[in-house]
Scaffold this active site. Structure first.
Site, PDB file in Angstrom:
ATOM      1  N   ARG A 240       0.844  -1.189   0.000  1.00 22.80           N
ATOM      2  CA  ARG A 240       0.000   0.000   0.000  1.00 22.80           C
ATOM      3  C   ARG A 240       0.885   1.246   0.000  1.00 22.80           C
ATOM      4  O   ARG A 240       1.889   1.301   0.727  1.00 22.80           O
ATOM      5  CB  ARG A 240      -0.901   0.039   1.249  1.00 22.80           C
ATOM      6  N   GLU A 269      -4.575   7.195  -5.193  1.00 25.20           N
ATOM      7  CA  GLU A 269      -5.032   6.252  -6.229  1.00 25.20           C
ATOM      8  C   GLU A 269      -6.494   6.511  -6.529  1.00 25.20           C
ATOM      9  O   GLU A 269      -7.278   6.676  -5.585  1.00 25.20           O
ATOM     10  CB  GLU A 269      -4.867   4.813  -5.748  1.00 25.20           C
ATOM     11  N   HIS A 287      -1.418  -0.177  -9.616  1.00 26.57           N
ATOM     12  CA  HIS A 287      -2.101  -1.064  -8.664  1.00 26.57           C
ATOM     13  C   HIS A 287      -2.769  -2.244  -9.377  1.00 26.57           C
ATOM     14  O   HIS A 287      -3.992  -2.408  -9.330  1.00 26.57           O
ATOM     15  CB  HIS A 287      -3.139  -0.288  -7.833  1.00 26.57           C
TER      16      HIS A 287
HETATM   17  C1  DGY Z   1      -6.061  -6.198  -2.422  1.00 24.38           C
HETATM   18  O1  DGY Z   1      -6.735  -7.215  -2.556  1.00 24.38           O
HETATM   19  O2  DGY Z   1      -5.890  -5.669  -1.316  1.00 24.38           O
HETATM   20  C2  DGY Z   1      -5.469  -5.604  -3.645  1.00 24.38           C
HETATM   21  O3  DGY Z   1      -4.677  -4.514  -3.345  1.00 24.38           O
HETATM   22  C3  DGY Z   1      -6.547  -5.211  -4.618  1.00 24.38           C
HETATM   23  O4  DGY Z   1      -7.549  -4.535  -3.973  1.00 24.38           O
END
Ligand code: DGY
Length: 321
Positions: A240, A269, A287
């Site tokens: 993240r 994002e 992402h």
């Molecule tokens: C997750 O599953 O957390 C990925 O980042 C996609 O949302």
């Protein structure tokens, strides 16, 4: 509750997932795949027994307070749940689930992709091929960094971290890691544990973040931590963006203290960070860590397994609140 529970699905899910969903539930779908506002989420939730969201919908305390009493479960199509205020949801008696395991391979593949892309200057090379600016070759041309045989530090040795370690062993990398708890030797597979982050940072040739965002980890990768890295470290983040102080990362990439960064996630994002994008030594993806067909189907089925369990009166397997 009607004979078939009603599910409000915030984004467009894979066809196979929708087909199974429609068999068991009354559905409110978003086939245009538009990002709903908070007001729209609250409005569409008015008749829902369940919501099936992605990390793109932010269940803040304010939004949760406005959800109607009919909503009993938020079954996320994601492993990360930092977009959900879990305390607020739990206080309201709403069950929350996620989709662990099924995206570990895809996310580890992406970590290897951005690691190699950053180390071998793939972004610069690819751009050169597209804009026709490749004019010469010499032994000094586009020289990057090897990762084979180097030391990979993994922060967060959960399922994704362990899968990344397995992939990296294919490149004969030595694995060191920091985690809240030490893994058992069968899971460690020779990886060396440090119970202190400060001991891992100076020892890595490549550092990969694979931990969730929590109150403890938010913004932890800041100037002070970056300065603990040895000069020339390659930085990888597929977890993240909120783990990172991006301004400090930009400064370290500009100075060369961090040689290159491979990133799939950003504080902002969609959109990302234009300061990072302006640098030659970044390899950036939008992402897409879990974005392959097999994984997206599996994530949807996992979310449905959780809904099915809940509405059958059983504990959902992936309950996080
Ligand atoms: C997750 O599953 O957390 C990925 O980042 C996609 O949302």
């Amino acid at each position: 509750m009607s004979a078939k529970p009603s599910v409000f699905v915030t984004r467009k899910l894979p066809d196979a997932v929708l087909a199974r969903l429609e068999k068991g539930y009354t559905v409110d779908l978003n086939l245009d795949d538009r990002l709903y506002s908070s007001d729209e989420i609250v409005e569409r939730a008015q008749n829902a027994d369940a919501i099936l969201p992605c990390h793109t919908e932010h269940f803040t305390a304010e939004l949760v307070a406005r959800l109607p009493e009919c909503v009993k479960i938020v079954a996320n199509f994601s492993v990360g749940v930092d977009h959900c205020d879990l305390n607020a949801l739990a206080a309201k008696g709403i069950v929350v689930t996620n989709t662990p395991d099924v995206l570990s391979d895809a996310t580890a593949e992406t970590a290897m992709l951005v690691m190699l892309g950053a180390a071998r200057r793939a972004s610069e090379g690819e751009r050169m091929m597209r804009d026709g600016s490749w004019k010469s070759w010499s032994p000094a041309f586009m020289v990057g960094t090897a990762i084979t045989g180097k030391t990979l530090g993994i922060i967060g040795m959960g399922r994704v971290g362990q899968t990344l370690a397995r992939c990296a062993r294919g490149f004969e990398m030595d694995i060191i890691y920091y985690n809240r708890t030490r893994l058992s030797p069968d899971l460690e597979q020779g990886a060396v544990y440090y119970d202190n982050l400060d001991d891992v940072l100076p020892k890595c040739d490549v550092l990969s973040l694979n931990c969730p965002v929590t109150d403890e980890t938010r913004g932890f990768f800041n100037e002070e931590r970056i300065n603990q890295l040895s000069p020339g470290t390659i930085f990888v983040n597929t977890a993240r963006g909120a783990l990172v102080d991006e301004a400090a990362l930009v400064a370290a990439l500009k100075s060369g203290h961090i040689a290159a960064a491979g990133l799939d996630v950003y504080i902002n994002e969609p959109g990302g960070n234009l300061d990072l994008a302006a640098l030659p030594n970044t390899f950036l993806l939008p992402h897409i860590g879990s974005a392959n067909k097999e994984t997206r189907d599996a994530m949807g089925f996992r979310a449905l397994d959780n809904l099915d369990a809940y509405f059958a009166g059983n504990p959902p397997g992936d309950r996080v609140a």
